[in-house]
Design an enzyme around this catalytic site. Sequence first.
Site, PDB file in Angstrom:
ATOM      1  N   LYS A 109       0.804  -1.225  -0.138  1.00  0.00           N
ATOM      2  CA  LYS A 109       0.181   0.170  -0.061  1.00  0.00           C
ATOM      3  C   LYS A 109       0.920   1.222  -0.006  1.00  0.00           C
ATOM      4  CE  LYS A 109      -3.808  -2.553   1.918  1.00  0.00           C
ATOM      5  NZ  LYS A 109      -4.368  -3.107   3.316  1.00  0.00           N
ATOM      6  N   GLN A 117      -4.632  -1.522   9.585  1.00  0.00           N
ATOM      7  CA  GLN A 117      -4.478  -2.865   8.754  1.00  0.00           C
ATOM      8  C   GLN A 117      -5.023  -4.030   9.925  1.00  0.00           C
ATOM      9  OE1 GLN A 117      -3.362  -3.776   5.762  1.00  0.00           O
ATOM     10  NE2 GLN A 117      -4.263  -5.737   6.106  1.00  0.00           N
ATOM     11  N   ASP A 130     -10.945   2.943   4.072  1.00  0.00           N
ATOM     12  CA  ASP A 130     -11.295   1.448   3.771  1.00  0.00           C
ATOM     13  C   ASP A 130     -12.658   1.265   3.520  1.00  0.00           C
ATOM     14  OD1 ASP A 130      -9.450  -0.660   3.748  1.00  0.00           O
ATOM     15  OD2 ASP A 130      -8.962  -0.618   5.863  1.00  0.00           O
TER      16      ASP A 130
END
Length: 289
Positions: A53, A97, A120
């Site tokens: 990422k 994460q 997200d």
Amino acid sequence: MTARLIDGVALSKSLRAEIGARAAALAAVGRRPGLAVLLVGDDPASAVYVRNKVKACADHGLHSVLETHPATLTQAELLARIAALNADAGVHGILVQMPLPRHIDPKAVIAAIDPAKDVDGYSTLSAGELMTNQPGLRPCTPFGCMKLIESTGVPLRGRHAVVIGRSNTVGKPMALLLLQADATVTVCHSATPDLGVHTRQADIVVAAVGRRHTLRADMVRPGAVVVDVGINRDEQGKLCGDVDFAAVREALGPAGWITPVPGGVGPMTITMLLANTVQAAEAARAAAG
Ligand code: NAP
């Protein structure tokens, strides 16, 4: 003749070029999009995901901050870091994460992220915006699946789409996005007695289960579009999806479409994360006037 491949690598490349151009336009007015990625603990798979990422940000002109914390980090300490990043005007997206160590409640963590920075798309507010057809940040994986389906040119309006899986992060938002695109949507899950009864009627099948060979050749109809979200390993340890790829590709015939694993949904997920971060930065700029 077998079904055509939906190439997630090629589609990602073209979308990332557009995202890079939008990021450059923001950077030119002193508002380079910024993503903060928080990793807690030492899960090796998570470490690879966050590295990918961060690298994708650097490759496309986004600023990124990678924070790695030991597994002993307390929930209060993590929430304090999120509060600091919420207040940081140079950070437009915050990604924590998953999975988190067991002593940290992921719901509390997601709820702490400023909804405007929820790249997200996992927050209750983002889910509500999707459910009520309002603009907002969409969960990256189903958002990417929609782009893959759109790239085939197959219209969704009035078509029958079957989603296998009903997780909050993939299956449910996928079903809502398809519904928003005017498909007629069926959602299957582990209590569905006969998956094939549904998938054989489908114009579009999205498999998001996490189990090899969930979708087999006798479960699709020729000409359908199949998107494989699953990430599994075969007996040789090779990466594979939820779809029995070669046999299903054959069964779909030349009018059908199918995503490979790897090279289908995987690259699109990070691409849509970049897209969401740029979208959040554009929204912050618009809000600042
Ligand atoms: P999840 O939270 O474990 O959800 C799996 C879903 O599959 C559940 O809704 C479950 O039903 C359903 N299911 C399980 N067995 C089934 C069966 N035999 N028949 C029909 N449905 C069944 O997983 P997820 O997070 O949604 O992820 C799904 C897969 O996608 C995993 O392999 C994951 O690694 C992969 N994934 C890939 C990406 C990517 O970027 N490529 C991103 C995210 C996820 P119940 O609700 O009834 O339990």
